[in-house]
Design an enzyme around this catalytic site. Structure first.
Site, PDB file in Angstrom:
ATOM      1  N   ASP A   1      42.190  74.470  57.875  1.00 33.49           N
ATOM      2  CA  ASP A   1      41.222  75.140  57.184  1.00 33.49           C
ATOM      3  C   ASP A   1      39.887  74.640  57.321  1.00 33.49           C
ATOM      4  OD1 ASP A   1      40.568  77.217  55.073  1.00 33.49           O
ATOM      5  OD2 ASP A   1      40.187  75.381  53.698  1.00 33.49           O
ATOM      6  N   SER A   2      39.053  75.642  56.910  1.00 26.14           N
ATOM      7  CA  SER A   2      37.623  75.257  56.979  1.00 26.14           C
ATOM      8  C   SER A   2      37.199  74.088  55.885  1.00 26.14           C
ATOM      9  CB  SER A   2      36.621  76.454  56.606  1.00 26.14           C
ATOM     10  OG  SER A   2      36.956  76.956  55.480  1.00 26.14           O
TER      11      SER A   2
ATOM     12  N   CYS B   1      43.342  79.618  57.034  1.00 24.69           N
ATOM     13  CA  CYS B   1      42.062  80.106  56.598  1.00 24.69           C
ATOM     14  C   CYS B   1      41.772  81.338  57.238  1.00 24.69           C
ATOM     15  CB  CYS B   1      40.912  79.121  57.334  1.00 24.69           C
ATOM     16  SG  CYS B   1      39.274  79.633  57.336  1.00 24.69           S
TER      17      CYS B   1
ATOM     18  N   GLU C   1      33.853  76.114  43.910  1.00 21.76           N
ATOM     19  CA  GLU C   1      33.734  74.879  44.137  1.00 21.76           C
ATOM     20  C   GLU C   1      32.955  74.054  42.967  1.00 21.76           C
ATOM     21  OE1 GLU C   1      32.904  74.136  48.461  1.00 21.76           O
ATOM     22  OE2 GLU C   1      34.822  74.305  48.513  1.00 21.76           O
TER      23      GLU C   1
ATOM     24  N   CYS D   1      40.988  85.244  51.197  1.00 20.93           N
ATOM     25  CA  CYS D   1      40.466  83.695  51.358  1.00 20.93           C
ATOM     26  C   CYS D   1      41.153  82.881  50.415  1.00 20.93           C
ATOM     27  CB  CYS D   1      38.911  83.943  50.833  1.00 20.93           C
ATOM     28  SG  CYS D   1      38.214  82.466  50.877  1.00 20.93           S
TER      29      CYS D   1
ATOM     30  N   HIS E   1      40.350  80.467  48.986  1.00 24.43           N
ATOM     31  CA  HIS E   1      39.794  79.699  47.780  1.00 24.43           C
ATOM     32  C   HIS E   1      40.638  80.584  46.596  1.00 24.43           C
ATOM     33  CE1 HIS E   1      37.085  77.083  49.800  1.00 24.43           C
ATOM     34  NE2 HIS E   1      36.785  76.480  48.795  1.00 24.43           N
TER      35      HIS E   1
END
Lengths: 270, 270
Positions: free
Chosen positions: A11-12, A74, A153, A185, A187
Site C-alpha cells: 500500500d502507499s 491500495c 491520519e 480507498c 483508509h
C-alpha cells in the site's frame, strides 16, 4: 512453488492494513510480508507514470522476500498500475478494485452505485469499467474525497469536521439516490461509522478489504498454493520506506496481532 | 561565478511559490530555477534521514542548472536538512527559518511568540533554537497543524471548516497570550486572512517568505553576486517531480508572471 511462502501485500502507507486485518481473519494460516510506502505517501494525487514506477520498485522488493502471490492493497496503485504489474509478474496478483466492484454489483438493488476514492482513482474510471463489464445497466457516480485521508491520519474519525466534510462530499451521491457506496480507498473503513451516518441507513457500504481477502482465498485455492499450516501465523513481516516506529504504533491499534518488528528500507534502490 | 546565473529555489511542492513570489517582487532582475518535489510531497510527516536524502538529490539537480545560490523555500527541509546542505555546498545557501525567526524576534513586544508549522518542523525545535540565540528571554510556543496543507490544497482558504480547524490549532497559542505568530510553513500565507481573523487583530503574523527574499538580497550583495541586469526577468524555469500541468495551473494563480513551461524530471536519478 512453496505453498508456505508468504503473501506480499503493499500500500502507499498504512491504509492497506485494513486489508491485512481481513486477510488475517479469513486466512489465519498465511504469512504476510507487508510493504507501506510511507516515504512517498499519498499516491492519490500523483500521476499514472509515477505510481507505476513506485509499484514496480515495490514488487521487485517483495520478490526478494520470495512471496507466492501479491495483493495490491491500495486502490490508487491498483487503479493505475494493476495491469502492468500483473502482466510483468510470474506469480498471481490481485487488487482491491475488482473484488470491491464485484461486491457492489451484487449489492445494489436500484442499480445506482456511488464510489468514493482519491482523485487518481476516480480519474482512472476503473470502478466504472469493472462495474459496467459485470452489468452494463448499472449507473456509477464517482466522487474524489481528498480530505478524508488527512482527517483519518489526524485521528478525527467521528469528529464534527469529518461529518461536515463527509456531508459535502456525499451530497451529490445522495442526490443520485445511490443505494450502495464503495469505500474506494483503504483508509475509509476507519471512518465507516461516520460515512454510514451521513449516507443514511438505507445505503449499503461496501468495504473492498473484506472482499479482497475472500478473492485471495479463492485465488490461492484455484492455483493450489494455499498454505498447509494448521497453526495461526503470528510472525508476519512489515517494511516501510520511512518512519518504522510511527508505523508500528498505528499498526498495533488496528491489527489483531502484535506488530513487533517493522523495518525501514530504501525503496528507491529497487 | 557568473553574476547572472540563476538562483535555485526548492520546496516539497507548490508552497515554495509564496517565496518565489516575494523574490520576484524584491529582486526582479534575478532569474529563478525552481524545483517542487510534487511526487514526494508532503515532507512534514517524514523522518529527518528521508528529508536529507531528498534535499541532497534536489541540490544535485539544481547544480546541473549552474545556480549561483540556493534558497531552501520549505520550512521542513530547512528545519531538517539546512546544516547538511550548507556544509556540503560550495555556493551560498539560505533557508526560510532564520529570516522568519529574526523577524519574529524583532516584532514581539511581550516576548511570547507562537510558531505554527508541520509536525517535522515543530519536532525539530529549530525556531526555538534560532529565537533563543537571538533573545534568550523570549518564550516560544510551537503547534503542529497537519490539516492546513490539505485544506489549502483543497482550496478551502476562507471556509468554515478551515476557520474551525484554525480555532482548534490556535487555541493553546491564544491561551499563552502570544503577540506574534510565525507562519512556519510556506502554504500558510495562502490562509493568512483566516489565520489573522482567528488569532485576533492584536497578533502580528510573520511571513518568512517576505523576510527570506530580504535576506537573499543581503546575501547576494555581501557576496557580490547580485545580477547586473536592468530588465525584469520573465523566463524563470520550473521543474517538478510529478504533475507538471497541474503545477503550472497552480503557479499561474499565485505568481505575477506567466509560467509557460514546467518540466517533469526524475529526481530519484540524482
Amino acid at each position: 512453488m512453496d505453498k508456505n511462502a508468504p503473501i506480499g501485500v503493499f500500500d502507499s502507507g498504512v491504509g492497506g492494513l485494513t486489508v491485512v486485518r481481513e486477510i488475517m481473519k479469513q486466512l489465519p494460516n498465511e504469512r504476510i510480508v507487508y510493504f507501506g510506502d510511507t516515504a512517498r505517501v499519498p499516491y492519490g494525487s500523483k500521476s499514472k507514470e509515477t505510481v507505476i514506477t513506485y509499484a514496480r520498485q515495490i514488487v521487485k522488493f517483495l520478490k526478494t522476500k520470495e512471496v507466492k502471490a501479491i495483493v495490491i492493497a491500495c486502490n490508487t496503485a491498483c487503479a493505475l498500475a494493476f495491469d502492468i504489474v500483473k502482466e510483468e509478474s510470474d506469480i498471481p496478483v490481485i487488487g482491491v478494485v475488482k473484488p470491491g466492484a464485484k461486491a457492489a454489483a451484487a449489492s445494489t438493488k436500484n442499480g445506482k452505485i456511488g464510489i468514493i476514492a482519491t482523485e487518481a482513482t476516480i480519474r482512472s474510471g476503473i470502478y466504472e469499467e469493472f462495474l459496467s463489464q459485470r452489468n452494463p445497466e448499472v449507473q456509477v457516480h464517482g466522487k474524489a474525497c481528498p480530505l478524508f485521508v488527512p482527517l483519518v491520519e489526524e485521528g478525527l474519525l467521528e469528529d464534527s469536521v469529518t461529518v461536515e466534510i463527509a456531508g459535502r462530499y456525499l451530497q451529490s451521491l445522495k442526490e443520485y439516490n445511490i443505494d450502495t457506496l464503495v469505500l474506494g480507498c483503504t483508509h475509509y473503513p476507519l471512518i465507516r461509522d461516520t460515512l454510514q451516518k451521513v449516507a443514511g441507513e438505507g445505503v449499503t457500504l461496501v468495504n473492498p478489504a473484506f472482499e479482497t481477502a475472500k478473492s485471495l482465498k479463492e485465488m490461492l485455492e484455484k492455483n493450489g498454493i494455499e498454505s498447509d499450516r494448521t497453526e495461526t501465523v503470528t510472525d508476519h513481516k512489515f517494511f516501510v520506506s520511512d518512519g518504522a516506529e510511527k508505523f508500528k504504533v498505528f499498526a498495533n491499534t488496528i491489527l489483531p496481532c502484535d506488530v513487533e518488528q517493522t523495518k525501514d528500507i530504501n525503496i528507491e534502490q529497487y
